[in-house]
Design a protein around this motif. Structure first.
Motif, PDB file in Angstrom:
ATOM      1  N   ASP A 230       0.844  -1.208   0.000  1.00  0.00           N
ATOM      2  CA  ASP A 230       0.000   0.000   0.000  1.00  0.00           C
ATOM      3  C   ASP A 230       0.876   1.254   0.000  1.00  0.00           C
ATOM      4  OD1 ASP A 230      -2.172  -1.647   0.131  1.00  0.00           O
ATOM      5  OD2 ASP A 230      -2.580  -1.319   2.268  1.00  0.00           O
ATOM      6  N   TYR A 231       1.929   1.237   0.825  1.00  0.00           N
ATOM      7  CA  TYR A 231       2.800   2.415   0.938  1.00  0.00           C
ATOM      8  C   TYR A 231       3.445   2.726  -0.423  1.00  0.00           C
ATOM      9  CZ  TYR A 231       6.249   5.667   2.809  1.00  0.00           C
ATOM     10  OH  TYR A 231       6.999   6.800   3.057  1.00  0.00           O
TER      11      TYR A 231
ATOM     12  N   GLU B  21       0.749   4.239  -2.565  1.00  0.00           N
ATOM     13  CA  GLU B  21       0.338   5.572  -2.082  1.00  0.00           C
ATOM     14  C   GLU B  21       1.346   6.640  -2.487  1.00  0.00           C
ATOM     15  OE1 GLU B  21       0.019   5.342   2.202  1.00  0.00           O
ATOM     16  OE2 GLU B  21      -1.497   3.756   1.988  1.00  0.00           O
TER      17      GLU B  21
END
Ligand code: ATP
Length: 224
Positions: free
Chosen positions: A200-201, A204
């Motif tokens: 996810d990071y 993002e």
């Protein structure tokens, strides 16, 4: 006993985390420190900033007791030589504390190329992650070290602060950060190769989206 796993962690993945957990529980270690490298002495600069690599590590180890991040190499200017890092850890932890530097067998075999490598076993034990059946060298520059330092059980490492060598079998996961970066740059998924929170990071923050040219197996050949 404190275990130290140094790396670029660009990004951290299950090939780092699962063996680290097996060492933490198996030896056992009191604490396992993941130690991100600031300026790697003999390889390309990391693809993303120290802040991103640290943030991904934080997400990866969130909720795992016994794991912590040691940022001393990120906070120090100049090349990140392991010998300096171990000297600084020794100062922090005291002369009597057993410290185990965790290395893959490949990294161990490359140890004689590291800056002031002969000092390293004076500062820490060497905990070598092996493939089942892999053997420590019986000749070459590491032979004397193996002969004098080889331990056959974790207990031996707890009885002195440094100087012993122990091999430990861990689950083999053929995952590399190089491959993960290439997959992301190619627009492909890296799910199930690293923790979901790290995936996810990456998305993002749009990390690794730009190809950085071909990085083959040489990209894994780290001399510290
Ligand atoms: P890169 O592909 O960018 O060279 P890497 O995936 O090898 O990165 P590093 O952060 O450089 O990861 O590795 C840190 C440490 O973890 C090194 O000691 C390395 O040998 C070890 N390591 C990396 N990947 C694995 C894996 N899949 N299994 C066991 N150990 C690993």
């Amino acid at each position: 006993m404190i275990g130290i796993l140094g790396g670029t962690f660009d990004p951290v993945h299950f090939g780092h985390l699962r063996p680290a957990l097996e060492l933490l529980e198996g030896l056992p270690l009191d604490e396992l420190r993941l130690l991100p490298c600031g300026v790697p002495p003999h390889r390309d600069a990391p693809a993303v900033s120290a802040a991103h690599r640290r943030a991904m590590l934080e997400r990866a180890i969130d909720g795992q007791p016994g794991f912590r991040i040691d940022t001393r190499e990120l906070d120090r200017p100049g090349p990140s030589y392991m010998v300096d890092t171990l000297a600084s850890l020794r100062e922090e932890l005291g002369a009597a504390c057993p410290i185990a530097l965790i290395l893959g067998m490949d990294a161990f075999l490359g140890l004689p190329t590291w800056h002031r490598w002969e000092r390293i076993p004076q500062l820490a034990h060497l905990l070598v992650m092996e493939r089942p059946g892999a053997r420590l060298p019986e000749d070459g520059p590491l032979a004397a070290l193996v002969q004098t330092g080889r331990a056959d059980a974790a207990q031996a490492l707890r009885e002195s602060p440094s100087g012993r060598i122990l091999t430990w079998s861990v689950t083999q996961l053929d995952i590399s950060a190089t491959r993960i970066r290439a997959l992301v740059a190619d627009g492909r998924s890296v799910r199930y190769l690293l923790p979901a929170a790290v995936n996810d990071y990456i998305h993002e923050h749009g990390l690794y989206a730009e190809p950085r040219g071909f990085v083959g197996m040489a990209g894994r050949n780290v001399s510290r």
